[in-house]
Design a protein around this motif. Structure first.
Motif, short mmCIF file in Angstrom:
data_model
loop_
_atom_site.label_atom_id
_atom_site.label_comp_id
_atom_site.label_asym_id
_atom_site.label_seq_id
_atom_site.Cartn_x
_atom_site.Cartn_y
_atom_site.Cartn_z
N UNK A 86 0.80 -1.23 0.00
CA UNK A 86 0.00 0.00 0.00
C UNK A 86 0.84 1.28 0.00
N UNK A 87 1.92 1.37 0.81
CA UNK A 87 2.70 2.61 0.79
C UNK A 87 3.30 2.92 -0.58
N UNK A 88 3.64 1.89 -1.35
CA UNK A 88 4.21 2.11 -2.68
C UNK A 88 3.19 2.72 -3.64
N UNK A 89 1.94 2.31 -3.51
CA UNK A 89 0.90 2.79 -4.41
C UNK A 89 0.26 4.09 -3.93
N UNK A 90 0.25 4.29 -2.64
CA UNK A 90 -0.45 5.47 -2.10
C UNK A 90 0.30 6.75 -2.36
N UNK A 91 1.59 6.65 -2.66
CA UNK A 91 2.36 7.85 -2.96
C UNK A 91 1.79 8.61 -4.14
N UNK A 92 1.19 7.86 -5.07
CA UNK A 92 0.62 8.48 -6.27
C UNK A 92 -0.90 8.37 -6.32
N UNK A 93 -1.53 8.06 -5.17
CA UNK A 93 -2.98 7.99 -5.12
C UNK A 93 -3.56 6.84 -5.92
N UNK A 94 -2.87 5.70 -5.97
CA UNK A 94 -3.31 4.56 -6.77
C UNK A 94 -4.18 3.59 -5.98
N UNK A 95 -4.18 3.74 -4.67
CA UNK A 95 -5.02 2.90 -3.81
C UNK A 95 -5.61 3.77 -2.72
N UNK A 96 -6.49 3.22 -1.92
CA UNK A 96 -7.19 3.99 -0.90
C UNK A 96 -6.25 4.41 0.22
N UNK A 97 -6.45 5.62 0.72
CA UNK A 97 -5.63 6.08 1.84
C UNK A 97 -5.82 5.14 3.03
N UNK A 98 -4.72 4.84 3.70
CA UNK A 98 -4.73 3.80 4.72
C UNK A 98 -3.87 4.21 5.91
N UNK A 99 -4.33 3.86 7.09
CA UNK A 99 -3.54 4.03 8.30
C UNK A 99 -3.50 2.69 9.02
N UNK A 100 -2.48 2.48 9.84
CA UNK A 100 -2.27 1.17 10.44
C UNK A 100 -2.25 1.24 11.96
N UNK A 101 -2.68 0.14 12.54
CA UNK A 101 -2.64 -0.02 13.99
C UNK A 101 -2.06 -1.40 14.27
N UNK A 102 -0.97 -1.44 15.00
CA UNK A 102 -0.32 -2.71 15.28
C UNK A 102 -1.21 -3.60 16.15
N UNK A 103 -1.13 -4.89 15.91
CA UNK A 103 -1.84 -5.87 16.72
C UNK A 103 -0.81 -6.73 17.43
N UNK A 104 -0.92 -6.81 18.74
CA UNK A 104 0.02 -7.63 19.50
C UNK A 104 -0.36 -9.10 19.37
N UNK A 105 0.58 -9.95 19.68
CA UNK A 105 0.30 -11.38 19.64
C UNK A 105 -0.79 -11.74 20.63
N UNK A 106 -0.79 -11.08 21.78
CA UNK A 106 -1.81 -11.34 22.79
C UNK A 106 -3.20 -10.95 22.28
N UNK A 107 -3.29 -9.83 21.59
CA UNK A 107 -4.57 -9.39 21.04
C UNK A 107 -5.09 -10.38 20.00
N UNK A 108 -4.18 -10.89 19.16
CA UNK A 108 -4.58 -11.89 18.18
C UNK A 108 -5.08 -13.16 18.86
N UNK A 109 -4.41 -13.55 19.94
CA UNK A 109 -4.85 -14.74 20.68
C UNK A 109 -6.23 -14.54 21.28
N UNK A 110 -6.51 -13.32 21.75
CA UNK A 110 -7.83 -13.02 22.32
C UNK A 110 -8.91 -13.12 21.25
N UNK A 111 -8.65 -12.62 20.06
CA UNK A 111 -9.62 -12.69 18.97
C UNK A 111 -9.87 -14.13 18.54
#
Length: 412
Positions: A86-111
């Motif tokens: 996504x960062x490679x394409x977003x530089x030129x507006x080729x994909x949807x603007x995106x922001x990220x939130x890290x997921x911890x291993x513990x959070x993944x285990x809870x899900x």
């Protein structure tokens, strides 16, 4: 045997306007917990199909995978995580603007644990009403699990930041690999929206009734729009009920280095029929087809000039914009790209997928058409006839489709 007969019927009905051949598609498979454990442990294993889920974007892996195959599968999947491209394409507006939130291993285990616990509850007599029981289950999860509640608050903060930064009314939240689109069947507003779309189609019908093709277009549209929202609770409820997310997180947890997270993306309106799946091999654009291939879209099926215009537009978009941005990195040589043309006519890259049989071939067959997927010249396919959605859809989606179709046609 019944499932095999249904698959054969679906294969026989697949028709495109670019070829006279009917190419059989590989059987759909979904990974259960035992298979995931086997994959993570590097053991050879056999696959079995599930009765309830017919998700054509679910992993479809061959029996007898060895350790090398499994490692390649994991690498190819991680190479197409949204954070990678996504960062490679977003530089030129080729994909949807995106922001990220890290997921911890513990959070993944809870899900993962939440999904498993709710599936167990569904098997008990006291939890037969899925809607009511899940409301109770989710409330207790928020109240009693500090990790889940903290994840919920962090996600809500990030969503509010994105709504303000993107200047949009809604966002779309997905995992690093896939979305929770299989879980929108449980959203009441989606069902209401679906019914309203069907009623609108009936009003516009020249014969005064709703046909199956229009009903499926309505269902796909309502399901797509149900993937947008404004709150962490809305998306987490989908994540907890999604088998797709459960599969992806279980795979990620089985790797030596855990890698997964949230991607919060701006929401862009795209009509059903204006998404397309492209196959890129050795950086060559080899094949392109209609993404929503269960339905016939008049703009594609009947208007050859418009069809040629769309084909040319996507190929030009890839050649002049996407390829220069992606191919400056060695990781992006073989991949399956999903393109879209929005309601304003702008082209987008929606996402990248591994160039493997684990990715749905859509209107192409990995088993019998490997040459078409790996060699030029590009072949473009679209659906010229409506398909039998009763065969292709899973049980719960088919039941909803049948119920609403009958109700709308029986109403005055």
């Amino acid at each position: 045997q019944q499932q095999q007969q249904q698959q054969q019927q679906q294969q026989q009905q697949t028709t495109t306007t670019t070829t006279t051949d009917n190419h059989p598609k590989p059987a759909d498979c979904n990974m259960d917990a035992k298979l995931l454990n086997a994959l993570n442990n590097g053991r050879k294993t056999r696959l079995k199909t599930t009765k309830q889920v017919n998700d054509r974007s679910a992993p479809m892996l061959k029996a007898g995978l060895d350790k090398k195959d499994i490692e390649k599968y994991h690498k190819d999947v991680q190479d197409t995580y949204v954070e990678s491209w996504e960062p490679l394409l977003n530089q030129n507006g080729l994909t949807f603007r995106t922001s990220y939130l890290a997921m911890s291993k513990r959070e993944a285990e809870v899900l993962v644990k939440a999904y498993e616990n709710y599936e167990k509850l569904l098997k008990t007599t006291s939890y037969e009403d899925g809607t009511l029981s899940f409301d109770t289950f989710y409330t207790e999860l928020v109240r009693n699990d500090p990790t889940f509640n903290q994840m919920r608050q962090s996600l809500q903060d990030k969503i509010e930041q994105c709504l303000k930064a993107f200047g949009c009314q809604k966002v779309f939240v997905k995992g690093s690999s896939r979305s929770a689109k299989d879980a929108v069947i449980h959203v009441d507003q989606m069902k209401t929206d679906f019914r309203q779309r069907c009623e609108n189609f009936k009003k516009k019908s020249k014969v005064g009734s709703l046909c199956m093709n229009d009903a499926v277009v309505a269902l796909l549209g309502a399901g797509k729009d149900a993937m947008s929202g404004t709150t962490a609770d809305y998306f987490l409820r989908l994540f907890v009920r999604s088998e797709r997310i459960y599969q992806d997180l279980t795979l990620a947890l089985g790797l030596t280095a855990f890698k997964s997270g949230w991607a919060i993306r701006e929401w862009v309106d795209i009509d059903i029929g204006m998404e397309f799946r492209g196959f890129i091999k050795d950086r060559k654009f080899c094949a392109l087809c209609q993404y929503d291939y269960l339905v016939k879209i008049p703009e594609l099926a009947k208007d050859s000039k418009n069809r040629d215009k769309i084909n040319h537009k996507i190929q030009s978009f890839f050649k002049n914009s996407v390829a220069p941005a992606l191919h400056k990195q060695d990781d992006f040589s073989d991949y399956v790209a999903d393109f879209a043309i929005d309601t304003t006519g702008k082209c987008w890259v929606i996402e990248l997928n591994p160039f493997q049989e684990s990715t749905d071939g859509a209107m192409f067959s990995w088993a019998t058409e490997k040459e078409k997927l790996t060699q030029e010249p590009l072949e473009f396919r679209w659906q010229s006839v409506a398909q039998n959605a009763g065969v292709a859809l899973s049980k719960v989606w088919r039941a909803l489709l049948t119920e609403v179709l009958q109700d709308v046609n029986n109403s005055d």
